[in-house]
Design a protein around this motif. Structure first.
Motif, PDB file in Angstrom:
ATOM      1  N   ILE A  64      75.159  20.347  -1.268  1.00  0.00           N
ATOM      2  CA  ILE A  64      74.349  21.560  -1.342  1.00  0.00           C
ATOM      3  C   ILE A  64      74.741  22.496  -0.209  1.00  0.00           C
ATOM      4  CG2 ILE A  64      72.001  22.501  -1.184  1.00  0.00           C
ATOM      5  CD1 ILE A  64      70.984  19.824  -2.254  1.00  0.00           C
ATOM      6  N   THR A  96      76.014  23.201  -5.365  1.00  0.00           N
ATOM      7  CA  THR A  96      74.696  23.800  -5.569  1.00  0.00           C
ATOM      8  C   THR A  96      74.410  24.717  -4.397  1.00  0.00           C
ATOM      9  OG1 THR A  96      73.859  21.890  -6.787  1.00  0.00           O
ATOM     10  CG2 THR A  96      72.219  23.343  -5.771  1.00  0.00           C
ATOM     11  N   TYR A 146      65.414  20.226  -7.026  1.00  0.00           N
ATOM     12  CA  TYR A 146      66.782  19.694  -7.172  1.00  0.00           C
ATOM     13  C   TYR A 146      66.730  18.215  -7.571  1.00  0.00           C
ATOM     14  CZ  TYR A 146      71.386  17.977  -5.655  1.00  0.00           C
ATOM     15  OH  TYR A 146      72.625  17.361  -5.604  1.00  0.00           O
ATOM     16  N   LYS A 150      68.072  16.736 -11.186  1.00  0.00           N
ATOM     17  CA  LYS A 150      69.151  15.740 -11.164  1.00  0.00           C
ATOM     18  C   LYS A 150      68.665  14.366 -11.636  1.00  0.00           C
ATOM     19  CE  LYS A 150      72.357  18.453  -9.367  1.00  0.00           C
ATOM     20  NZ  LYS A 150      73.583  18.811 -10.104  1.00  0.00           N
TER      21      LYS A 150
END
Length: 506
Positions: A64, A96, A146, A150
């Motif tokens: 990220i 991301t 997130y 996921k």
């Protein structure tokens, strides 16, 4: 389990403290620390390598990219700032990207920073923030989202969880408007009363995919206990130093977290001695409680913000002859000790989305200083230092002054001497002691430092009217907005006796 690496990026000097706070919050949070490993370039050891190459390599190794954008663009190298270079590298490697932008106007930003921000568009989670606490709650919500997307976690933290059986009509629009007024004046909250409820809740991360979170109901619900019965607060006072029946005063408070805090603080204050000053510098009589109000409020608000709402237990507040105990069904962050609470520390609230609106409304001044402020203010007041204990529940213990033979203490039995119950006696005594001329209910509440209008009327105004110590200035229109209260002859006599006793002790 492999933790996801987060590369935290910004113009180095503009957001140095913010990056450090985010690093500590993610590292200390019981949930986030299990799944994420934050990276700060400040923590890299000094090595003889090209810095740009090292940072870009770290971006490649991260899952990220978390960017903080503000007013400054940063030093340019090859016509581009390091922050934008890192962002481009994260984009190139399909990382991301979570971007958080300050609430500044375009005119305040560097022209190149404006261009950079306009470049941050499709496929990126973007969020504006106005304070470090706002930033923390937004980052927290984004990282939880997130993990959900996921499929790393199936159940989410309580404060971010969607409440399936709640709809927007369960939110009290008047409570939202009142919050906006207060948050706007105290913290510059970027909304006004005419904004849609959905927009305000979305900004606070309390409304996702047209669904309310648990925190939305606890903060602004018409009837929060209909959804979360254990969110109530139970308060009791005892004459001695142990729990003994019969209990002199016991109350169970319900409402939003704001209402719970106000009611619980007012309950404690109604049982404490109130010291009167002089009128030398002010027409109204200054006064102070035996325990500073700020200390009491901090302990109670902390219990509300940090408690475990999945527990069947409720926050309990017990006032004894020598101390105040606030019990919280929660626990300290992993690796923390109670000693750390007495020093300046990073705040890691168990419910960040609950904490942020309480900060905006002024219930929390600065996250991370609350418990150390309790210690400091208690010392200033000449009280024993508060204790913090982590047992099956978390306890905050605040000590009352120790009576001495040389300083006689007022008691609820000093005045008045009618057929009043002890609790009514004490509240009337405090009300009578502060009155000077004609005062509105809001004015009286302000002098006593009380917030909850309903309990103030029940505990103070109604008994004083009933027993003839005060009277209305407009008795024929009791609900008039111009209504004020003044002492009767009976009240003036009691006030004179109290002042005489005070002067005799000097």
């Amino acid at each position: 389990m492999n933790r996801r690496k987060i590369f935290i990026s910004s113009v180095q000097n503009e957001f140095k403290s913010e990056r450090q706070v985010l690093f500590e919050c993610i590292s200390s949070d019981p949930l986030l620390s299990k799944f994420f490993e934050p990276f700060l370039f400040e923590l890299l050891p000094a090595i003889d390598q090209n810095a740009d190459h090292i940072y870009l390599n770290e971006v490649e190794k991260s899952d990220i990219y978390l960017g903080i954008l503000g007013k400054q663009y940063g030093n340019e190298k090859n016509a581009i700032s390091p922050t934008e270079h890192e962002f481009d590298h994260a984009t190139l490697h399909n990382k991301t990207r979570l971007i958080f932008i300050t609430n500044h106007s375009n005119s305040e930003r560097d022209p190149k920073e404006r261009i950079f921000i306009s470049k941050v568009q499709d496929g990126i989670i973007r969020k504006k923030f106005s304070s470090i606490d706002d930033l923390k709650s937004s980052v927290y919500a984004a990282l939880v989202r997130y993990l959900e997307e996921k499929k790393i976690i199936q159940s989410v933290p309580f404060d971010t969880s969607i409440i399936e059986n709640a709809v927007i009509s369960d939110i009290d629009s008047d409570k939202i408007k009142s919050f906006i007024q207060i948050a706007n004046s105290k913290r510059g909250f970027p909304f006004d009363e005419n904004d849609k409820i959905e927009n305000v809740l979305t900004h606070l991360n309390l409304f996702q995919d047209n669904k309310l979170t648990n925190s939305a109901i606890l903060l602004f619900g018409k009837s929060p206990q209909r959804f979360f019965i254990n969110s109530e607060i139970r308060c009791a006072s005892f004459h001695g130093t142990t729990v003994e029946k019969p209990i002199p005063s016991y109350k169970v408070f319900k409402g939003t977290v704001f209402e719970l805090a106000d009611q619980a603080v007012d309950f404690v204050l109604s049982k404490l001695d109130y010291r009167i000053g002089t009128r030398k510098e002010n027409i109204q009589i200054p006064g102070s409680y035996e325990i500073p109000k700020e200390v009491i409020a901090e302990a109670i608000v902390n219990a509300i913000v940090h408690r475990d709402y999945t527990s069947n237990a409720s926050v309990q507040i017990m006032l004894f002859g020598d101390r105040l105990e606030v019990w919280n069904p929660g626990s300290l962050p992993l690796g923390w000790t109670v000693d750390k609470l007495k020093r300046l520390h990073t705040s890691v609230p168990a419910n960040p989305l609950l904490a942020e609106p309480m900060y905006l409304a002024g219930y929390i001044e600065r996250l991370g200083t609350g418990t150390s402020d309790m210690v400091r203010l208690s010392r200033i007041a000449g009280l024993k230092e508060p204790d913090f204990r982590q047992e099956e529940i978390f306890k905050a213990i605040i000590y009352r002054p120790v009576p001495t033979l040389s300083t006689p203490q007022d008691t609820p039995h000093d005045t008045p001497q009618d057929t009043l119950k002890v609790e009514e006696d004490f509240s009337i005594k405090k009300l009578v002691s502060i009155m000077n001329g004609s005062l509105s209910r809001d004015g009286l509440q302000e002098l006593l430092g009380l917030k909850d209008r309903k309990s103030f009327k029940t505990v103070y105004i109604d008994p004083a009217l009933k027993y003839g110590y005060i009277e209305m200035t407009l008795p024929k229109t009791p609900t008039s907005k111009n209504q004020k209260y003044r002492l009767t002859e009976k009240g003036k006599k009691i006030q004179e006796e109290m002042n005489k006793k005070k002067n005799d002790r000097k």
